[in-house]
Design a protein around this motif. Structure first.
Motif, PDB file in Angstrom:
ATOM      1  N   SER A  67       0.825  -1.207   0.000  1.00  0.00           N
ATOM      2  CA  SER A  67       0.000   0.000   0.000  1.00  0.00           C
ATOM      3  C   SER A  67       0.853   1.248   0.000  1.00  0.00           C
ATOM      4  O   SER A  67       0.410   2.322  -0.438  1.00  0.00           O
ATOM      5  N   MET A  68       2.072   1.100   0.496  1.00  0.00           N
ATOM      6  CA  MET A  68       2.993   2.235   0.438  1.00  0.00           C
ATOM      7  C   MET A  68       3.545   2.412  -0.972  1.00  0.00           C
ATOM      8  O   MET A  68       3.908   3.521  -1.373  1.00  0.00           O
TER       9      MET A  68
ATOM     10  N   ARG B  53       9.315   0.261   2.941  1.00  0.00           N
ATOM     11  CA  ARG B  53       9.633   0.182   1.509  1.00  0.00           C
ATOM     12  C   ARG B  53      11.014   0.773   1.320  1.00  0.00           C
ATOM     13  O   ARG B  53      11.319   1.858   1.800  1.00  0.00           O
ATOM     14  N   LEU B  54      11.872   0.016   0.602  1.00  0.00           N
ATOM     15  CA  LEU B  54      13.238   0.431   0.355  1.00  0.00           C
ATOM     16  C   LEU B  54      13.435   0.567  -1.147  1.00  0.00           C
ATOM     17  O   LEU B  54      12.977  -0.293  -1.942  1.00  0.00           O
TER      18      LEU B  54
ATOM     19  N   VAL C  89      15.345   3.679   2.882  1.00  0.00           N
ATOM     20  CA  VAL C  89      13.969   3.558   3.330  1.00  0.00           C
ATOM     21  C   VAL C  89      13.199   4.782   2.866  1.00  0.00           C
ATOM     22  O   VAL C  89      13.507   5.925   3.261  1.00  0.00           O
ATOM     23  N   THR C  90      12.194   4.529   1.997  1.00  0.00           N
ATOM     24  CA  THR C  90      11.374   5.635   1.502  1.00  0.00           C
ATOM     25  C   THR C  90      10.081   5.777   2.300  1.00  0.00           C
ATOM     26  O   THR C  90       9.557   6.895   2.425  1.00  0.00           O
ATOM     27  N   HIS C  91       9.529   4.642   2.764  1.00  0.00           N
ATOM     28  CA  HIS C  91       8.312   4.672   3.562  1.00  0.00           C
ATOM     29  C   HIS C  91       8.449   3.676   4.705  1.00  0.00           C
ATOM     30  O   HIS C  91       9.142   2.648   4.575  1.00  0.00           O
ATOM     31  N   LYS C  92       7.798   3.935   5.802  1.00  0.00           N
ATOM     32  CA  LYS C  92       7.810   3.052   6.954  1.00  0.00           C
ATOM     33  C   LYS C  92       6.545   3.286   7.754  1.00  0.00           C
ATOM     34  O   LYS C  92       5.973   4.388   7.733  1.00  0.00           O
ATOM     35  N   GLY C  93       6.069   2.240   8.425  1.00  0.00           N
ATOM     36  CA  GLY C  93       4.861   2.372   9.213  1.00  0.00           C
ATOM     37  C   GLY C  93       4.736   1.266  10.246  1.00  0.00           C
ATOM     38  O   GLY C  93       5.356   0.200  10.126  1.00  0.00           O
ATOM     39  N   LEU C  94       3.928   1.507  11.283  1.00  0.00           N
ATOM     40  CA  LEU C  94       3.741   0.551  12.373  1.00  0.00           C
ATOM     41  C   LEU C  94       2.285   0.613  12.802  1.00  0.00           C
ATOM     42  O   LEU C  94       1.733   1.700  13.007  1.00  0.00           O
TER      43      LEU C  94
ATOM     44  N   ARG D 101       7.443  -4.642  -7.415  1.00  0.00           N
ATOM     45  CA  ARG D 101       7.278  -4.607  -8.858  1.00  0.00           C
ATOM     46  C   ARG D 101       7.959  -3.411  -9.497  1.00  0.00           C
ATOM     47  O   ARG D 101       8.092  -3.333 -10.720  1.00  0.00           O
ATOM     48  N   ASP D 102       8.407  -2.467  -8.671  1.00  0.00           N
ATOM     49  CA  ASP D 102       9.058  -1.268  -9.206  1.00  0.00           C
ATOM     50  C   ASP D 102      10.551  -1.244  -8.873  1.00  0.00           C
ATOM     51  O   ASP D 102      11.159  -0.172  -8.760  1.00  0.00           O
ATOM     52  N   GLY D 103      11.134  -2.399  -8.722  1.00  0.00           N
ATOM     53  CA  GLY D 103      12.554  -2.452  -8.388  1.00  0.00           C
ATOM     54  C   GLY D 103      12.847  -2.109  -6.948  1.00  0.00           C
ATOM     55  O   GLY D 103      14.010  -1.887  -6.586  1.00  0.00           O
ATOM     56  N   ASP D 104      11.835  -2.027  -6.131  1.00  0.00           N
ATOM     57  CA  ASP D 104      12.034  -1.721  -4.724  1.00  0.00           C
ATOM     58  C   ASP D 104      11.959  -3.009  -3.905  1.00  0.00           C
ATOM     59  O   ASP D 104      11.747  -4.102  -4.437  1.00  0.00           O
ATOM     60  N   VAL D 105      12.116  -2.887  -2.590  1.00  0.00           N
ATOM     61  CA  VAL D 105      12.066  -4.027  -1.655  1.00  0.00           C
ATOM     62  C   VAL D 105      11.012  -3.717  -0.610  1.00  0.00           C
ATOM     63  O   VAL D 105      11.024  -2.629  -0.009  1.00  0.00           O
ATOM     64  N   LEU D 106      10.081  -4.681  -0.439  1.00  0.00           N
ATOM     65  CA  LEU D 106       9.009  -4.519   0.526  1.00  0.00           C
ATOM     66  C   LEU D 106       9.286  -5.400   1.740  1.00  0.00           C
ATOM     67  O   LEU D 106       9.570  -6.604   1.602  1.00  0.00           O
ATOM     68  N   ILE D 107       9.204  -4.803   2.922  1.00  0.00           N
ATOM     69  CA  ILE D 107       9.527  -5.504   4.173  1.00  0.00           C
ATOM     70  C   ILE D 107       8.321  -5.462   5.080  1.00  0.00           C
ATOM     71  O   ILE D 107       7.709  -4.411   5.284  1.00  0.00           O
ATOM     72  N   VAL D 108       7.955  -6.636   5.608  1.00  0.00           N
ATOM     73  CA  VAL D 108       6.894  -6.736   6.594  1.00  0.00           C
ATOM     74  C   VAL D 108       7.417  -7.548   7.758  1.00  0.00           C
ATOM     75  O   VAL D 108       8.199  -8.503   7.586  1.00  0.00           O
TER      76      VAL D 108
END
Length: 487
Positions: free
Chosen positions: A62-63, A91-92, A97-102, A152-159
């Protein structure tokens, strides 16, 4: 290792068995507890990993595709549907780190104000984007279990999900296991000590019997051994030890009985032989002295032979009297118990010794008040005479002999000291035994001498008076100390 060596070690068998039992139980409890903690930690971590896989990357996606929108109050919102409390998303892009949330508790919206240090960001950037769970520590959020997946945009998603519930459960298990195992160790230690004590009771009775036997005077006389230790179970190891110990005591008792009987026969023989020899020896001496009084001419050789016969028969008579006295003392024949002026005996004995040994220097050290002891005056006089004769005969002329008498605390102490060459070291342990002769070692010019019975008579007479005699000797100083009770 040095600290372990300094720890006190149990000395008794009972303590060792109890400590060994407790140590084995402690090792078993530790192994069980460690296995349970490791297994529970692995199980809970696996369940958390499965939950992570089920959650997927919806929150960080969602980020990526739905940038945060702002409501009429100006707040930003992310897609937090069906996300567990404490879920972390990031999101990296290009390692940054471009976005982060908790997702916090009680707040359906995501908190974007997550403090990540530079170290936290570097740790997130180093995570492999392989879709597998990894553990990472975030400064503000502690330990997290996270999955990094390529976007999908060359980024890395972390959960990620927090490990705090897993750790709390594991720590609770550790506390409960520690309390339960600690109580088990205490109860086992007490019960084990009682059980070991009950099991080793026969061995304790054997040890008590052995202690009583070790305290008995086994050197001489009749010995009555204590009752045997009862054998409860002959088939057990302790029972076999008790049975073997009882058999050994039986053999020892039989040997001591035979030894006592042999000593009694020897004492009776010595007493009978000494008694029977007194008459013929006296007869030989009398005939020799009568022959020397013959008025007629007697060849010089015959006169010399008669003189030697008289001298040797006199010496033999004294030896027979000494042996008879020792035999009577060994038989326990009681001595007289009358008040004896020990000071007067010392004065008379030193006077006689000064006349017999004019080449020695005789010194007296007596208290102002007379010293009186209960005993046999004749035998005590014999003790003094033998000690002074020993100092005179076994030391060269010019030796100073000092006789000291003192009394105090219910004990009279008599010391005979000389500054002669001393008693040889190899002779000292048996100096009070019978037929111990060392005059050729202390006095090289000595010829002949006694039969080695003088000091043995001293020891026997003093013992019969319930006293003690000791020797302290070194070159230039020899002291015989006699202690007698004044009561």
């Amino acid at each position: 290792m040095r600290a372990l060596r300094r720890l006190p070690r149990p000395r008794t068998l009972r303590a060792r068995l109890t400590v060994g039992l407790v140590v084995l139980l402690a090792v078993s409890c530790a192994a069980v507890g460690l296995a349970a903690v490791v297994e529970l930690n692995g199980f809970l971590t696996q369940r958390l990993d499965e939950q992570l896989v089920q959650v997927g990357t919806r929150f960080p996606e969602s980020m990526e595709h739905n940038p945060p929108r702002t409501d009429h109050d100006g707040d930003e919102h992310l897609d937090t549907r069906r996300q567990a409390t404490g879920t972390f998303g990031a999101r990296l892009l290009d390692g940054k780190v471009t976005h982060k949330g908790l997702i916090r508790s009680g707040d359906p919206s995501a908190d974007l104000n997550v403090d990540l240090t530079a170290g936290d960001q570097r740790g997130l950037a180093r995570l492999p984007a392989d879709g597998r769970p990894h553990t990472i520590r975030l400064s503000a959020l502690h330990d997290y279990r996270v999955i990094a997946s390529p976007g999908r945009d060359g980024d890395v998603l972390i959960v990620g999900l927090p490990l705090e519930p897993v750790e709390a459960t594991v720590h609770r298990l550790e506390r409960v296991a520690g309390i339960v195992f600690g109580l088990a160790l205490v109860v086992t230690g007490v019960a084990g000590a009682l059980w070991v004590r009950w099991s080793l009771r026969p061995l304790s009775r054997v040890a008590a019997t052995a202690t009583r036997v070790s305290e008995l005077p086994l050197a001489s006389g009749e010995v009555a051994l204590p009752p045997r230790a009862p054998v409860s179970d002959p088939g057990s190891e302790v029972g076999r030890v008790a049975a073997a110990f009882d058999r050994m005591l039986g053999h020892v008792e039989g040997a001591l009985t035979k030894r006592h009987a042999s000593e009694e026969r020897l004492r009776r023989f010595a007493a009978d032989a000494s008694h029977e020899l007194r008459t013929p020896v006296a007869s030989v001496r009398g005939h020799a002295e009568l022959a020397l009084l013959h008025p007629g001419p007697v060849p010089a050789e015959v006169t010399r032979a008669l003189e030697r016969i008289a001298a040797e028969s006199s010496r033999m008579g004294e030896m027979v009297d000494d042996l008879l006295l020792l035999a009577r003392l060994d038989a326990g024949r009681p001595l007289e118990r009358r008040p004896v002026d020990l000071t007067r005996l010392v004065l008379d004995a030193v006077t006689d010794a000064r006349a017999a040994g004019p080449g020695h220097r005789w010194t007296l050290d007596l208290p102002e008040e007379p010293v009186t002891v209960p005993g046999d005056a004749h035998r005590l006089q014999q003790v003094l005479a033998n000690l002074l004769a020993n100092a005179r005969l076994h030391t060269p002329d010019g030796t100073e002999v000092t006789v000291t008498l003192a009394a105090g605390e219910g004990t009279a102490r008599l010391c005979v000291h000389d500054d002669g060459p001393g008693v040889p070291e190899d002779v000292r342990p048996g100096v009070f035994e019978r037929f111990t002769r060392a005059e050729h070692r202390r006095r090289p010019d000595a010829s002949g001498g006694g039969a080695g019975l003088g000091l043995s008579i001293v020891a026997a007479v003093v013992e019969a008076h319930e006293g003690s005699v000791e020797l302290a000797s070194e070159p230039g100083s020899t002291t015989f100390t006699v202690r007698l009770s004044t009561g």
